[in-house]
Design a protein around this motif. Structure first.
Motif, short mmCIF file in Angstrom:
data_model
loop_
_atom_site.label_atom_id
_atom_site.label_comp_id
_atom_site.label_asym_id
_atom_site.label_seq_id
_atom_site.Cartn_x
_atom_site.Cartn_y
_atom_site.Cartn_z
N LYS A 72 0.83 -1.21 0.00
CA LYS A 72 0.00 0.00 0.00
C LYS A 72 0.86 1.25 0.00
O LYS A 72 0.58 2.23 -0.71
CB LYS A 72 -0.91 -0.01 1.22
N LEU A 73 1.94 1.22 0.80
CA LEU A 73 2.82 2.38 0.87
C LEU A 73 3.49 2.64 -0.48
O LEU A 73 3.59 3.80 -0.92
CB LEU A 73 3.87 2.15 1.95
N LYS A 101 0.95 4.22 -2.95
CA LYS A 101 0.65 5.62 -2.62
C LYS A 101 1.81 6.54 -3.02
O LYS A 101 1.58 7.67 -3.52
CB LYS A 101 0.36 5.75 -1.13
N GLN A 102 3.05 6.08 -2.84
CA GLN A 102 4.19 6.88 -3.25
C GLN A 102 4.21 7.07 -4.77
O GLN A 102 4.52 8.17 -5.27
CB GLN A 102 5.49 6.23 -2.78
N LEU A 127 1.56 7.02 -6.70
CA LEU A 127 0.45 7.90 -7.07
C LEU A 127 0.82 9.38 -6.87
O LEU A 127 0.40 10.24 -7.65
CB LEU A 127 -0.79 7.57 -6.26
N GLU A 128 1.61 9.67 -5.87
CA GLU A 128 2.04 11.05 -5.64
C GLU A 128 2.88 11.56 -6.81
O GLU A 128 2.73 12.72 -7.23
CB GLU A 128 2.84 11.13 -4.34
N ASP A 188 -6.31 8.08 -8.53
CA ASP A 188 -6.39 7.44 -7.22
C ASP A 188 -6.39 5.92 -7.40
O ASP A 188 -6.57 5.40 -8.51
CB ASP A 188 -7.67 7.88 -6.50
#
Length: 584
Positions: free
Chosen positions: A53-54, A57-58, A60-61, A77
């Motif tokens: 998950k981490l 998310k990185q 996606l940023e 997203d």
């Protein structure tokens, strides 16, 4: 009861048939774009749900920042979808056949299906999903799915090296005989399939065992080793059929499986350890790896001349190719999405399918290239253990995009003889079939030479035999007495018996009646031709005696008891014909 269990087992597959072709309309338009991430049981992979998950998310940023730089008002997203497989006694990829189908149905029912799906890494689960025609309109990205059953699928993109690419490398490496360190073609191999193995190793070895690949079809011998005892016996067996052994695992697996026993000098073990870059540190070697070549992926921007003692990974993505794969999946989605938005083209799952292949984008560790089937291309690296430096050095690189080999060194300090890889077959002499062919050819040539010598000297031998003539003194030939004198009439033709009568003079020699022939030289100095003719008469008489005559030839001819041939008796006409031939 059995029927009810069967219905429960196949219900996820049939229920998925109700999915519509066009999906995710609410999550893939109006400047809001969602990618679905399946969180399944990852006990077969070196990652956890939290780290995955981490990583997503990185990534996606980074994608969101790229859109902000271009001034695009776009939201990207990810929605995570966990799946519990508590119903299964054993966990992991081996029991994931229905999990992917069940999870995609749950995502659809919830109305959260977006533009694309980062699907399961397990081959079993992925194969069931891509085999259903109902979800062909949904692009599926997998960080895994290594098996051959997932090759050439229209809507599947794989971001880790599949078994097909490894097979291709081995095919070209085995047949290559023009390398400075490999001068023979390999056509035999033993495949060691470990009982305890990872997901990628299971499918890599399964693909090598399959008989439908180009690698297997070109082999003349392929043996399977399934236990450590078989492996340990084979590396010291003088009657083995191949010196080459392929296995998948880590150096620690090699140490445990080989044990402390000695390995023959001609043994070559090819270790498939694709996603392990610990070989590129100094002092990472071990003596039990001397006979091992390692196939792996080198770190991004790796150079042996610039790395090494201080090679320390500070990024978890460098150490974990699986997390890097999920990071690249998000970057791929953002790369294609940006191209559509900048060109103001409509975004739909069906359009994205063709974009997730035959393209190159910037990944987290460097450029990533996808072939026309959506599979990642890499530069596979073959390493060997240097005997002088005592660490691993690159032997060659193999580009899976164009199937080209680039040798890294011309002077490798192998443990093998002459610093070259040995032949794949035991023994240094010629093949037994070659020996048999040359032996047979030698025998044929020898027989041919003997035949030519016989044909060459037979006329000379016969000529010399005809020339052997012993002079008979004239005084030993006596005239016949009156009672013994007679004329012999040799009948040639029944019609000419009355007209033609040949009178022959007779005499007595050695108490036998002989026929006297007029010669030009009565003093006994006969010509060479006359001597040969006289000798022929002698040989003819000898041959007659050997073939059944029991005494003088004249007596044999007059003897009615002689049967020739096959029980038939000679009539007088035949006897006279024989006597005439002799007299001539």
């Amino acid at each position: 009861m059995k029927q009810r269990m069967l219905v429960l087992a196949i219900w996820p597959l049939f229920s998925s048939l109700q999915l519509l072709q066009q999906v995710g309309s609410n999550q893939c338009n109006n400047n809001s774009y969602v990618i679905n991430v399946m969180l399944m049981n990852y006990m077969d992979f070196p990652l956890s749900t939290a780290s995955l998950k981490l990583t997503v998310k990185q990534a996606l940023e980074i994608v969101q920042n790229e859109f902000q730089k271009t001034g695009e008002n776009v939201t990207v997203d990810a929605i995570f979808h966990p799946f519990s497989s508590s119903l299964y006694v054993s966990q992991g990829c081996r029991t994931s056949t229905c999990e992917g189908v069940e999870l995609i149905k749950t995502i659809y029912d919830s109305g959260t299906l977006g533009c694309a799906v980062i699907g399961p890494a397990c081959t079993y689960a992925t194969y069931q999903m891509i085999s259903l025609e109902t979800v062909l309109s949904m692009p599926l990205i997998s960080v895994g799915s290594f098996g051959l059953s997932c090759d050439y699928k229209v809507n599947l993109t794989r971001l880790l090296t599949p078994a097909r690419k490894v097979n291709t490398f081995l095919y070209y490496f085995f047949k290559n005989s023009k390398l400075p360190f490999k001068t023979t073609t390999w056509e035999s191999v033993y495949i060691y399939k470990r009982t305890e193995t990872t997901e990628e190793c299971f499918w890599y070895m399964n693909a090598l065992d399959a008989g439908i690949t180009e690698f297997s079809e070109k082999l003349k011998f392929k043996g399977i080793l399934r236990t450590t005892d078989q492996l340990r016996k084979m590396v010291n067996n003088p009657n083995r059929r191949s010196n080459v052994i392929i296995m998948c695992g880590s150096p620690e697996d090699v140490r445990k499986d080989l044990g402390t026993g000695k390995v023959d000098n001609d043994i070559v073990i090819i270790l498939l350890d694709i996603f392990n870059n610990t070989y590129f540190r100094k002092n990472s070697s071990a003596d039990y790896m001397q006979n091992v070549l390692v196939l792996t992926l080198s770190p991004a921007n790796y150079s042996y001349n610039t790395v090494i003692r201080d090679y320390i990974e500070t990024e978890i993505l460098v150490k974990n190719y699986f997390l890097a794969g999920y990071f690249n999946a998000i970057l791929l989605f953002g790369h294609i999405l940006k191209k559509y938005i900048v060109s103001q083209s409509p975004v739909s799952p069906l359009n994205l399918i063709n974009e997730f292949r035959n393209t190159t984008f910037e990944g987290v560790l460097g450029p990533v290239t996808l072939d026309e089937f959506g599979d990642i291309d890499n530069n596979l690296t073959l390493l060997y253990l240097s005997q002088t430096a005592k660490n691993y050095k690159p032997l060659l690189y193999f580009n899976t995009h164009n199937n080209e080999t680039c040798e890294e060194t011309n002077s490798s300090d192998f443990i093998w003889k002459n610093h070259r890889l040995p032949s794949d077959t035991t023994g240094t002499g010629p093949h037994i079939l070659t020996i048999a062919v040359f032996t047979l050819a030698g025998i044929v040539i020898l027989v041919l030479i003997i035949s030519l010598l016989i044909l060459r000297y037979q006329p000379l031998w016969l000529s010399r035999r005809w020339k052997k003539w012993s002079h008979i003194p004239p005084e030993e030939i006596l005239p016949l007495e009156t009672s013994e004198t007679s004329h012999v009439s040799l009948k040639i033709d029944e019609d000419k018996r009355r007209d033609t009568t040949q009178r022959l003079r007779q005499g007595k020699y050695d108490k036998k009646v002989v026929i006297l022939k007029d010669l030009k030289n009565s003093d006994g100095n006969f010509s060479e031709k006359q001597k040969i003719e006289l000798n022929k008469v002698t040989v003819t008489r000898s041959n007659w005696t050997e073939q059944g005559g029991m005494g003088p030839m004249s007596e044999d001819v007059l003897n009615d008891k002689i049967s020739y041939p096959d029980g038939t008796f000679m009539d007088w006409e035949f006897k006279i014909s024989v006597m005439y031939d002799i007299a001539k």
